[in-house]
Scaffold this active site. Structure first.
Site, PDB file in Angstrom:
ATOM      1  N   GLU A   1     -11.907   6.411   4.384  1.00 49.03           N
ATOM      2  CA  GLU A   1     -13.129   5.871   3.780  1.00 49.03           C
ATOM      3  C   GLU A   1     -14.284   5.904   4.770  1.00 49.03           C
ATOM      4  OE1 GLU A   1     -14.442   1.876   1.246  1.00 49.03           O
ATOM      5  OE2 GLU A   1     -12.378   2.133   1.968  1.00 49.03           O
TER       6      GLU A   1
ATOM      7  N   ASP B   1      -3.249  11.665  -2.130  1.00 48.03           N
ATOM      8  CA  ASP B   1      -3.271  13.123  -2.256  1.00 48.03           C
ATOM      9  C   ASP B   1      -3.723  13.487  -3.671  1.00 48.03           C
ATOM     10  OD1 ASP B   1      -2.684  15.870  -2.461  1.00 48.03           O
ATOM     11  OD2 ASP B   1      -0.959  15.683  -1.113  1.00 48.03           O
TER      12      ASP B   1
ATOM     13  N   THR C   1     -10.669   2.042   4.832  1.00 55.14           N
ATOM     14  CA  THR C   1      -9.586   2.804   5.448  1.00 55.14           C
ATOM     15  C   THR C   1     -10.174   3.818   6.420  1.00 55.14           C
ATOM     16  OG1 THR C   1      -9.544   4.659   3.900  1.00 55.14           O
ATOM     17  CG2 THR C   1      -8.430   2.638   3.204  1.00 55.14           C
ATOM     18  N   GLU C   2      -9.303   4.521   7.155  1.00 60.95           N
ATOM     19  CA  GLU C   2      -9.790   5.564   8.059  1.00 60.95           C
ATOM     20  C   GLU C   2     -10.539   6.652   7.289  1.00 60.95           C
ATOM     21  OE1 GLU C   2      -6.506   4.768   7.854  1.00 60.95           O
ATOM     22  OE2 GLU C   2      -5.726   4.256   9.842  1.00 60.95           O
TER      23      GLU C   2
ATOM     24  N   LYS D   1      -3.943  21.002  -8.393  1.00 59.99           N
ATOM     25  CA  LYS D   1      -3.488  21.939  -9.417  1.00 59.99           C
ATOM     26  C   LYS D   1      -2.903  21.179 -10.610  1.00 59.99           C
ATOM     27  CE  LYS D   1      -2.580  25.654  -6.126  1.00 59.99           C
ATOM     28  NZ  LYS D   1      -1.581  26.592  -5.553  1.00 59.99           N
TER      29      LYS D   1
ATOM     30  N   GLU E   1       0.868  -1.183   0.000  1.00 58.34           N
ATOM     31  CA  GLU E   1       0.000   0.000   0.000  1.00 58.34           C
ATOM     32  C   GLU E   1       0.901   1.227   0.000  1.00 58.34           C
ATOM     33  OE1 GLU E   1      -3.722   2.205   2.291  1.00 58.34           O
ATOM     34  OE2 GLU E   1      -2.630   0.617   3.339  1.00 58.34           O
TER      35      GLU E   1
END
Length: 218
Positions: free
Chosen positions: A195, A118, A192-193, A122, A43
């Protein structure tokens, strides 16, 4: 959002048995690190580690490696791992994803997870996205035959970018959902956290599973 620095986190990481140090020296020898020939799943950007911890508990026949570049976040994953001291199929690496080809040999990884990466919103930062063509090219080299990538996010713009990037980079689409929790793919999904947090706010979770098309050069 700026991450809060936790004093002493680097020192704890440097001494912890669940963190692999001098990771580049293990390139091509990760199964020796685990002491078995089981598949290796990675991961990238694991956050606080709850996803990998649950996966490692569910699948003792798989070796899991979690990559995280922020010491303060990795520290939380270490603390969770310490609550499961007998879990021998999960290790962590503190590193930047940019270095992945320096750490793993071609064909050494069996599967890759990208969870709530992330978005780098931009346009000038698009190449930094973990689903950009430059990262997908790296994964293609490092994945074993039959290996693939699962990507999850609640960011629709990032998801659209990722779908287009995978298609343009010659990846085969195995599964796609723009509302994972209300789809046929929800069964067996490990959250996941982020999620749990974002779905609790009513955000739909997007999911994409891809693999390199057979017959392509790596």
């Amino acid at each position: 959002m700026r991450l809060r620095n936790i004093p002493g986190s680097r020192e704890v990481i440097a001494e912890n048995e669940y963190v692999v140090h001098d990771e580049q020296s293990h390139k091509g020898h990760w199964r020796e690190v685990f002491g078995n020939d089981n598949p290796i799943h990675v991961e990238i950007g694991m956050g606080k580690g709850s996803f990998l911890l649950e996966m490692a508990c569910l699948h003792p026949e798989i070796n899991y490696l979690g990559i995280e570049k922020y010491s303060s976040v990795l520290l939380r994953a270490i603390e969770k791992h310490m609550e499961e001291p007998d879990l021998t199929n999960l290790l962590f690496i503190r590193m930047d994803a940019e270095e992945i080809e320096e750490v793993f040999a071609p064909g050494e990884i069996d599967y890759i997870y990208l969870n709530f990466s992330d978005p780098w919103p931009k346009d000038r930062h698009a190449k930094r996205r973990l689903t950009s063509d430059r990262f997908l090219a790296r994964y293609k080299k490092l994945l074993a035959d039959g290996g693939g990538v699962t990507f999850k996010t609640d960011n629709v713009d990032l998801f659209d970018f990722s779908v287009e990037s995978a298609e343009a980079s010659g990846w085969e689409q195995l599964a796609i959902s723009r509302d994972l929790h209300n789809s046929p793919y929800a069964e067996g999904n490990v959250m996941t956290e982020y999620e749990r947090k974002f779905s609790g706010l009513g955000n739909k979770i997007c999911m994409l599973k891809i693999r390199p098309k057979s017959g392509q050069d790596r």
